[in-house]
Scaffold this motif. Structure first.
Motif, mmCIF file in Angstrom:
data_model
loop_
_atom_site.group_PDB
_atom_site.id
_atom_site.type_symbol
_atom_site.label_atom_id
_atom_site.label_comp_id
_atom_site.label_asym_id
_atom_site.label_seq_id
_atom_site.Cartn_x
_atom_site.Cartn_y
_atom_site.Cartn_z
ATOM 1 N N ILE A 1 -49.312 87.414 36.234
ATOM 2 C CA ILE A 1 -48.771 88.729 36.046
ATOM 3 C C ILE A 1 -48.043 88.782 34.859
ATOM 4 O O ILE A 1 -47.572 87.802 34.477
ATOM 5 N N THR A 2 -47.962 90.045 34.107
ATOM 6 C CA THR A 2 -47.228 90.190 32.932
ATOM 7 C C THR A 2 -45.755 89.828 33.130
ATOM 8 O O THR A 2 -44.889 90.409 34.008
ATOM 9 N N HIS A 3 -45.167 89.009 31.982
ATOM 10 C CA HIS A 3 -43.944 88.617 32.105
ATOM 11 C C HIS A 3 -42.883 89.756 31.787
ATOM 12 O O HIS A 3 -43.539 90.518 30.927
ATOM 13 N N HIS A 4 -41.981 90.016 32.585
ATOM 14 C CA HIS A 4 -41.198 91.312 32.441
ATOM 15 C C HIS A 4 -40.648 91.495 30.942
ATOM 16 O O HIS A 4 -40.480 92.807 30.504
ATOM 17 N N SER A 5 -40.599 90.818 30.028
ATOM 18 C CA SER A 5 -39.968 90.693 28.846
ATOM 19 C C SER A 5 -40.901 91.836 27.978
ATOM 20 O O SER A 5 -40.661 92.606 27.060
ATOM 21 N N ASN A 6 -42.112 91.467 28.463
ATOM 22 C CA ASN A 6 -43.252 92.480 27.410
ATOM 23 C C ASN A 6 -43.068 93.872 27.502
ATOM 24 O O ASN A 6 -43.730 94.491 26.838
ATOM 25 N N TYR A 7 -42.819 94.081 28.665
ATOM 26 C CA TYR A 7 -42.642 95.862 29.016
ATOM 27 C C TYR A 7 -41.519 96.390 27.842
ATOM 28 O O TYR A 7 -41.878 97.552 27.476
ATOM 29 N N ILE A 8 -40.547 95.789 27.442
ATOM 30 C CA ILE A 8 -39.655 96.213 26.312
ATOM 31 C C ILE A 8 -40.395 96.043 25.042
ATOM 32 O O ILE A 8 -40.191 97.210 24.344
ATOM 33 N N ARG A 9 -41.278 95.210 24.809
ATOM 34 C CA ARG A 9 -42.051 95.173 23.591
ATOM 35 C C ARG A 9 -43.024 96.449 23.696
ATOM 36 O O ARG A 9 -43.080 97.034 22.458
ATOM 37 N N TRP A 10 -43.623 96.739 24.612
ATOM 38 C CA TRP A 10 -44.582 97.941 24.851
ATOM 39 C C TRP A 10 -43.525 99.122 24.588
ATOM 40 O O TRP A 10 -44.276 100.224 24.008
ATOM 41 N N MET A 11 -42.517 99.039 25.050
ATOM 42 C CA MET A 11 -41.453 100.251 24.815
ATOM 43 C C MET A 11 -41.320 100.781 23.329
ATOM 44 O O MET A 11 -41.525 101.935 22.832
ATOM 45 N N GLU A 12 -41.213 99.469 22.441
ATOM 46 C CA GLU A 12 -41.209 99.693 21.102
ATOM 47 C C GLU A 12 -42.454 100.099 20.537
ATOM 48 O O GLU A 12 -42.322 100.765 19.557
ATOM 49 N N GLU A 13 -43.487 99.861 21.074
ATOM 50 C CA GLU A 13 -44.787 100.164 20.432
ATOM 51 C C GLU A 13 -44.914 101.591 20.720
ATOM 52 O O GLU A 13 -45.251 102.376 19.880
ATOM 53 N N ALA A 14 -44.596 102.152 22.057
ATOM 54 C CA ALA A 14 -44.663 103.654 22.161
ATOM 55 C C ALA A 14 -43.889 104.488 21.616
ATOM 56 O O ALA A 14 -44.028 105.660 21.151
ATOM 57 N N ARG A 15 -42.472 103.741 21.530
ATOM 58 C CA ARG A 15 -41.526 104.657 20.840
ATOM 59 C C ARG A 15 -41.893 104.828 19.238
ATOM 60 O O ARG A 15 -41.841 106.080 18.648
ATOM 61 N N SER B 1 -46.573 95.177 39.587
ATOM 62 C CA SER B 1 -46.912 94.193 38.457
ATOM 63 C C SER B 1 -48.374 94.537 37.827
ATOM 64 O O SER B 1 -49.182 95.324 38.470
ATOM 65 N N THR B 2 -48.435 93.958 36.703
ATOM 66 C CA THR B 2 -49.716 94.335 36.004
ATOM 67 C C THR B 2 -50.312 92.873 35.603
ATOM 68 O O THR B 2 -49.645 91.907 35.526
ATOM 69 N N THR B 3 -51.448 93.158 35.319
ATOM 70 C CA THR B 3 -52.344 91.809 34.808
ATOM 71 C C THR B 3 -53.209 91.919 33.776
ATOM 72 O O THR B 3 -53.351 93.007 33.311
ATOM 73 N N PHE B 4 -53.488 90.598 33.250
ATOM 74 C CA PHE B 4 -54.457 90.638 32.026
ATOM 75 C C PHE B 4 -55.525 91.768 32.095
ATOM 76 O O PHE B 4 -56.191 91.834 33.129
ATOM 77 N N ALA B 5 -55.752 92.235 30.730
ATOM 78 C CA ALA B 5 -56.851 93.141 30.451
ATOM 79 C C ALA B 5 -56.598 94.601 31.262
ATOM 80 O O ALA B 5 -57.235 95.677 30.968
#
Length: 142
Positions: A21-35, A68-72
């Motif tokens: 599953i996606t590691h929780h720290s990645n969601y914060i990176r995605w937030m930055e991309e979306a911002r 949870s989210t997963t690869f792809a």
């Protein structure tokens, strides 16, 4: 009020952990991309802000992980301004999977500094950017 297109992120293999599953720290990176995408849709892309000498560091972040989210998997991230009072900008993020289920709800807070690290008074120093943020403040995520 403009409607912003959600940002779409495809979960990369390296973003997952041994549980698949996606590691929780990645969601914060995605937030930055979306911002960054959100600001660009407002007409204030980050390159423009930096060329004006404006930087916008993260001062706070919170995430509530729902599913949870997963690869792809493709995750759409809707961004809105939750609060703006001239100094701090609080953004709200709703992340959904392709089934439309909310996988994460989050917020990030930002201030605006000059390149020397001093707080900027947007209303006085960059009134067009200030007015743009005020105009979009309070819009709720879909």
């Amino acid at each position: 009020m403009n409607t912003f297109l959600p940002y779409t992120h495809t979960v990369q293999y390296y973003e997952t952990d041994k549980m698949g599953i996606t590691h929780h720290s990645n969601y914060i990176r995605w937030m930055e991309e979306a911002r960054v995408d959100f600001l660009a849709q407002m007409g204030w892309d980050y390159a423009k802000l930096e060329s004006l000498g404006i930087v916008s560091p993260v001062t706070a972040v919170d995430c509530k992980y729902m599913i949870s989210t997963t690869f792809a998997e493709k995750i759409t991230i809707t961004v809105s301004i939750a609060e703006f009072k001239g100094v701090r900008l609080k953004l709200a993020y709703t992340m959904k999977n392709t089934e439309g289920k909310v996988v994460c709800q989050a917020h990030s807070e930002h201030c605006f500094l000059d390149t020397s690290g001093n707080l900027i008074r947007l209303k006085k120093d960059f009134p067009e950017f200030y007015e743009a943020l005020c105009g979009y403040a309070g819009s709720a995520p879909a």
